[in-house]
Design an enzyme around this catalytic site. Sequence first.
Site, mmCIF file in Angstrom:
data_model
loop_
_atom_site.group_PDB
_atom_site.id
_atom_site.type_symbol
_atom_site.label_atom_id
_atom_site.label_comp_id
_atom_site.label_asym_id
_atom_site.label_seq_id
_atom_site.Cartn_x
_atom_site.Cartn_y
_atom_site.Cartn_z
ATOM 1 N N ASP A 1 7.645 0.907 -15.002
ATOM 2 C CA ASP A 1 7.854 0.243 -13.707
ATOM 3 C C ASP A 1 8.856 -0.899 -13.805
ATOM 4 O O ASP A 1 9.803 -0.996 -13.020
ATOM 5 C CB ASP A 1 6.536 -0.353 -13.180
ATOM 6 C CG ASP A 1 5.560 0.707 -12.728
ATOM 7 O OD1 ASP A 1 5.759 1.873 -13.092
ATOM 8 O OD2 ASP A 1 4.608 0.351 -12.012
ATOM 9 N N GLY B 1 0.808 -1.224 0.000
ATOM 10 C CA GLY B 1 0.000 0.000 0.000
ATOM 11 C C GLY B 1 0.837 1.268 0.000
ATOM 12 O O GLY B 1 0.301 2.364 0.031
ATOM 13 N N GLY C 1 2.509 2.287 -2.419
ATOM 14 C CA GLY C 1 2.473 2.853 -3.765
ATOM 15 C C GLY C 1 3.819 2.831 -4.463
ATOM 16 O O GLY C 1 4.033 3.531 -5.440
#
Length: 323
Positions: free
Chosen positions: A155, A106, A108
């Site tokens: 990414d 979480g 990110g």
Amino acid sequence: MSYLIAKASAPAKTILFGEHSVVYGEPAIAGAVNKRAYVTIKESEDGKTIFRAPDIGFEAELLTEHKKYILLKGKPGIIRYILEALYKVHDHSPIDITLNSNVPIGSGLGSSAAVTVATLAALYRYHNIRFNKKSLAHDAHMVEQAVQGVASPLDTLVSTYGGLVYLSRNKKVEHFNVNFNVPFVVGYTTKHGNTGKMVKDVKNLKARNPKIINPVITSMGNLTNYAKQAILKRDFDKIGELMNINHGFLDVLGVNTLELSRMVYNAREAGAIGSKTTGAGGGGSIIALCPGKVEEVARAISRDDNVLKIRFTRKGVSSRVYK
Ligand code: MEV
């Protein structure tokens, strides 16, 4: 029979400039951070393929030929990336896979890319398949695309190569050759953003207000190009200023939330020279540039939200096999 152990690790990443505008072909800057996913693969002793992620309390038996799993412990999340990677590379012989990670869930920080890159690299080592960074980044992007439907190649590229990366308007990738070892603080909320929804919301806003939003997207691209120059000169005041402007643009696009803005302004009040939402928004995380003020900024954010201190790192994927 030889007893094989393959190990690989890959860094998480954060976007510094260009989220959302990159969807419309504008440039972006992202970097690998000093938080990593570690994957170990070894032969199974009981004829079953088991995946364990002790840090998140997850365990499952994998039926790799069918891309399926039997849940033994915890909540599924990252497992789809592991199954997709195995389906692409593995011969379905029984193995033990362990994932360790110091990337908080979480936060990110794009942990799916780090896990995918590390899993593929460990599998290639385990099976003695030749690979290089280019092929690995490509294969990892294919895995992310198969799992997510759409995925930005940034990414997996950053997780593979490490360092700070600039993606140009014509999709050329440039690696910054600059020492950028300054401290950043990442703040994250317990509310998760949904990247697909946020990208769609921006698209709809743009379609309803093209004369307003199109120039904003172009300006965001120009801003990223100014940021590239500022990074090359290590002009931190300028980088901070551009981060603040970028946050304003993301506000225009409607992806900021009360929590994100709270963290951004808490960071600035505590001495950050720049702070902005990072990633898709709608929940998720912010990044603050705060040389000399890391503790103050971390304390200010942690009053209401979660914090992580990070630095950008040049270290990309690394892998080894032990016999
Ligand atoms: C999400 O981390 C970044 C976005 O620009 C989407 C993407 O580039 O795939 C919002």
